[in-house]
Design a protein around this motif. Structure first.
Motif, mmCIF file in Angstrom:
data_model
loop_
_atom_site.group_PDB
_atom_site.id
_atom_site.type_symbol
_atom_site.label_atom_id
_atom_site.label_comp_id
_atom_site.label_asym_id
_atom_site.label_seq_id
_atom_site.Cartn_x
_atom_site.Cartn_y
_atom_site.Cartn_z
ATOM 1 N N UNK A 101 36.786 43.459 43.494
ATOM 2 C CA UNK A 101 37.039 43.488 44.811
ATOM 3 C C UNK A 101 38.776 43.021 45.039
ATOM 4 N N UNK A 102 39.120 43.844 46.373
ATOM 5 C CA UNK A 102 40.485 43.885 45.503
ATOM 6 C C UNK A 102 40.765 43.246 47.059
ATOM 7 N N UNK A 103 41.859 41.976 47.052
ATOM 8 C CA UNK A 103 42.353 41.527 48.351
ATOM 9 C C UNK A 103 43.444 42.233 48.986
ATOM 10 N N UNK A 104 44.395 41.560 49.570
ATOM 11 C CA UNK A 104 45.518 42.622 50.930
ATOM 12 C C UNK A 104 46.553 42.764 50.367
ATOM 13 N N UNK A 105 46.954 42.003 48.578
ATOM 14 C CA UNK A 105 48.151 43.284 47.705
ATOM 15 C C UNK A 105 47.096 43.748 46.477
ATOM 16 N N UNK A 106 45.977 44.178 47.067
ATOM 17 C CA UNK A 106 45.527 45.029 45.903
ATOM 18 C C UNK A 106 45.242 44.026 44.716
ATOM 19 N N UNK A 107 45.020 43.161 44.291
ATOM 20 C CA UNK A 107 44.215 42.397 43.061
ATOM 21 C C UNK A 107 44.050 42.497 42.855
ATOM 22 N N UNK A 108 43.285 42.967 41.918
ATOM 23 C CA UNK A 108 41.827 43.216 41.219
ATOM 24 C C UNK A 108 40.802 42.391 41.002
ATOM 25 N N UNK A 109 39.626 42.135 41.417
ATOM 26 C CA UNK A 109 38.915 41.054 40.484
ATOM 27 C C UNK A 109 37.281 41.634 40.375
ATOM 28 N N UNK A 110 37.533 41.180 38.523
ATOM 29 C CA UNK A 110 35.743 41.438 38.350
ATOM 30 C C UNK A 110 34.973 40.154 38.131
ATOM 31 N N UNK A 111 36.057 39.398 37.512
ATOM 32 C CA UNK A 111 35.181 37.596 37.690
ATOM 33 C C UNK A 111 34.906 36.787 36.600
ATOM 34 N N UNK A 112 34.832 38.054 35.094
ATOM 35 C CA UNK A 112 34.454 37.322 34.074
ATOM 36 C C UNK A 112 35.852 38.253 32.864
ATOM 37 N N UNK A 113 36.165 36.709 31.639
ATOM 38 C CA UNK A 113 37.011 38.238 31.062
ATOM 39 C C UNK A 113 35.955 38.092 29.468
#
Length: 495
Positions: free
Chosen positions: A324-336
Motif C-alpha cells: 500500500x502507498x499513501x498520498x505521500x508515497x509512504x509504503x506499507x507491507x504490514x509486518x516487520x
C-alpha cells in the motif's frame, strides 16, 4: 429479446469470418469485440429484500447470428448453471441475475430462443453455427428443483450431495462470476468439459458486453442507499480469430484463458488471451465524505480432480504480495520480519469483493492520509496443471517453508503465474448524495508477462515493483543499489 436494426456502415464491414490471420496477436486486454466476456464478480440478494443484483448485457457487433454461452460459477470456480443467448445480427440481450437466481427465469417473458425476427441488416445464416443449433429449446423458465441447488452453491457452498464447491457468505447473498463464450450450438456443456473445446467453442471476436451492479455496498457494511455502478466486462479475444468448432489452429500465445481446462495434448486450443497477475489499484478511505473502496478480484483457481472436495483449494488462495502507498508515497507491507518488512499472508477465493479497510487482507494505512494506491501481485503461485507444455518463466526457489514468503523470493509451481482481474468500486457521501464509481485497475504487464519476484520497496534496498529496462539519456547512472538499471538510450542513432 429486442433486435437492433441500425444503419452502421462500419459494422457491415466487420466480418465474423475473418479466418486465420494475425489480428493484433498480443496478450494486451482491451475493450473491443471478443470471443469471451468475463463478468469477474456478481452479487445477488436471493431473498429479494434489498434489491441488490447484477445485470449484464451482451451485444453482437456483426450482421451474422451468434450464440453466446453463459456459465455461472461459484467463488471457488465450480460451474453451476449454463444457458445460451441466441443473438441475431446486431442484437443486444440484457440479463438480470435476480431473474435467474430469484425468479428461476432467463430473460422474461420469452426467454432467449431463436424465434425472434431478425432486423433489416441481420444476415439469416452463420456457417460456423451447427446446422441444427438447438436454440428453440432455450430457457425461459428453469426448473425450480435445479435452481434450489444453484442458489445453495452460490450462497452456502453446497450443491446437493456435493459440498465445498463455494464459500459461505455472511449475508446469504449469491456470489460468483460468469463467463460468456461465442459457441456453435445451444449445448448445455460446461467449460470444464474437454468436449466443450472440440465440439462447441468458436473463435470469432464478435461480442461486447457490460455489467451493472444495483444497490452495491461497501464490503462488510450494512446495505446502504447506493444506487448503481457500471463497467465493461473483461473482453478476451481469440488469437487468431475465426474457424469452426473443433478447429485447432496454432496461436502465438504461450498459454490461454481456458488453458487449465483444455485437453493436455492441445493446451492452447481455445486461443483466448490470458489475463495478468499484477495490478495497481486506487483507493480512498475515510475523510469528510466517508469514502470507502472495494476491490473486486477475480483469480484463476486450481483445477481439482473429479471429486467435489477438490474445490476446497480455491476457498482461500495465497496472494504473492500486496504493498500500500499513501498520498505521500509512504509504503506499507504490514509486518516487520527481522530487518525486513514482510507482507500480510493474504489469501482470497476465486471471486471476491473486499474493502481496502480490511487490514487482514491488505496492508494497513499507518498515516493520516485518506487515499493512495495498492500494488497487487495476485499470483497464486501457479500450478503444474497450468500450461504444462509451455515455459514462460518462473520465480526464485523459496528459502523457507511452502506458503510463506522469504525475502529472497517465492517459487512458482509450474511454468507461469496465475491469471487475475481487479476492479475498483469507490463509495462516498457528497453533498447529501451517496455516490459510487467503478473502473478497472491498471494492469502492470499483461497475460504473457512472466512472474514478478518479491518487491524490496520498503526494505531500504531500492527494489522495484515491476521489471523492465529504463531508457535513459547518455551518461546517466541509475542503479537499484546493486544493479545498473539504464539498459537503453533515448538518443536516436546518427542517420
Amino acid at each position: 429479446m429486442k433486435t437492433l436494426s441500425i444503419i452502421a456502415v462500419l459494422l457491415i464491414a466487420t466480418s465474423a469470418f475473418a479466418g486465420v490471420r494475425d489480428n493484433d496477436d498480443t496478450c494486451d486486454i482491451k475493450v473491443g469485440p471478443a470471443a469471451t466476456l468475463l463478468l469477474p464478480y456478481f452479487e445477488v440478494d436471493v431473498t429479494g429484500t434489498s434489491g441488490q443484483t447484477t445485470l449484464f448485457t451482451v451485444t453482437n457487433v456483426t450482421r451474422y447470428p451468434q450464440i453466446a454461452h453463459v456459465t455461472l460459477w461459484t467463488d471457488r470456480a465450480y460451474p453451476v448453471l449454463t444457458f445460451n443467448l441466441y443473438l441475431t445480427g446486431y442484437d443486444v440481450q440484457s440479463i438480470n441475475l435476480a431473474d435467474v437466481l430469484l425468479r428461476n427465469v432467463v430473460a422474461p417473458p420469452t426467454g432467449t430462443s431463436s424465434s425472434t425476427a431478425p432486423g433489416l441488416l441481420s444476415s439469416g445464416a452463420n456457417p460456423n453455427l451447427q446446422p441444427a443449433p438447438g436454440c428453440d429449446t432455450n430457457p425461459g423458465s428453469i426448473p425450480a428443483s435445479l435452481m434450489i441447488l444453484v442458489r445453495q452453491a452460490l450462497t452456502t457452498g453446497g450443491m446437493g450431495t456435493c459440498g465445498n464447491v463455494g464459500n459461505v457468505h455472511y449475508n446469504a447473498n449469491a456470489i460468483g462470476y460468469a463467463t460468456i463464450d461465442v459457441v456453435a450450438s445451444c449445448s448445455t456443456r460446461l467449460p470444464n468439459d474437454p468436449l466443450y473445446y472440440s465440439n462447441d467453442i468458436l473463435f470469432d471476436n464478435v461480442l461486447i458486453g457490460d455489467y451493472l451492479n444495483l444497490g452495491p455496498q461497501p464490503a462488510g457494511e450494512p446495505s446502504a442507499s447506493f444506487d448503481a455502478t457500471a463497467n465493461p466486462m473483461v473482453h478476451i479475444r481469440a488469437v487468431p480469430e475465426g474457424g469452426s468448432a473443433g478447429a485447432y489452429v496454432f496461436t502465438g500465445l504461450p498459454y490461454t484463458f481456458y488453458d487449465r481446462y483444455t485437453p493436455a495434448a492441445s493446451r492452447t486450443r481455445d486461443r483466448r488471451q490470458p489475463l495478468p497477475s499484477t495490478f495497481a489499484a486506487r483507493y480512498i478511505e475515510g475523510g469528510p465524505a466517508n469514502f470507502r473502496t472495494n476491490l473486486s478480484i477475480w483469480r484463476e483457481g486450481f483445477v481439482p480432480d473429479n471429486s467435489c472436495t477438490g474445490y476446497v483449494a480455491n476457498r482461500s488462495m495465497d496472494a504473492f504480495e500486496f504493498v500500500r502507498f499513501d498520498e505521500h508515497e509512504n509504503p506499507s507491507m504490514g509486518q516487520v520480519c527481522g530487518y525486513h518488512y514482510c507482507p500480510i499472508f493474504s489469501s482470497l477465493p476465486v471471486a471476491s469483493s473486499t474493502s481496502t479497510f480490511d487490514y487482514t487482507i491488505f496492508p494497513p494505512l499507518f498515516t493520516a492520509d485518506t487515499g493512495g494506491w495498492i500494488y497487487l501481485n495476485l499470483n497464486n503461485l501457479g500450478s503444474t496443471s497450468y500450461s504444462v507444455t509451455h515455459d514462460v518463466g518462473g520465480l526464485p526457489a523459496p528459502t523457507n517453508s511452502p506458503g510463506h514468503l522469504a525475502p529472497s523470493g517465492w517459487t512458482t509451481a509450474g511454468p507461469r503465474p496465475s491469471q487475475n482481474w481487479v476492479t475498483v468500486t469507490m463509495f462516498g457521501n457528497v453533498g447529501g448524495r451517496n455516490v459510487t464509481a467503478e473502473f478497472d485497475a491498471a494492469a502492470l504487464g499483461n497475460g504473457c508477462s512472466p512472474g514478478v519476484s518479491f518487491s524490496t520497496a520498503v526494505m531500504g534496498e531500492g527494489g522495484a515493483l515491476i521489471g523492465g529496462a529504463l531508457v535513459c539519456p547518455p551518461g546517466t547512472t541509475l542503479t537499484n543499489g546493486t544493479t545498473t538499471e539504464c539498459k537503453g538510450t533515448n538518443v536516436n542513432p546518427t542517420p
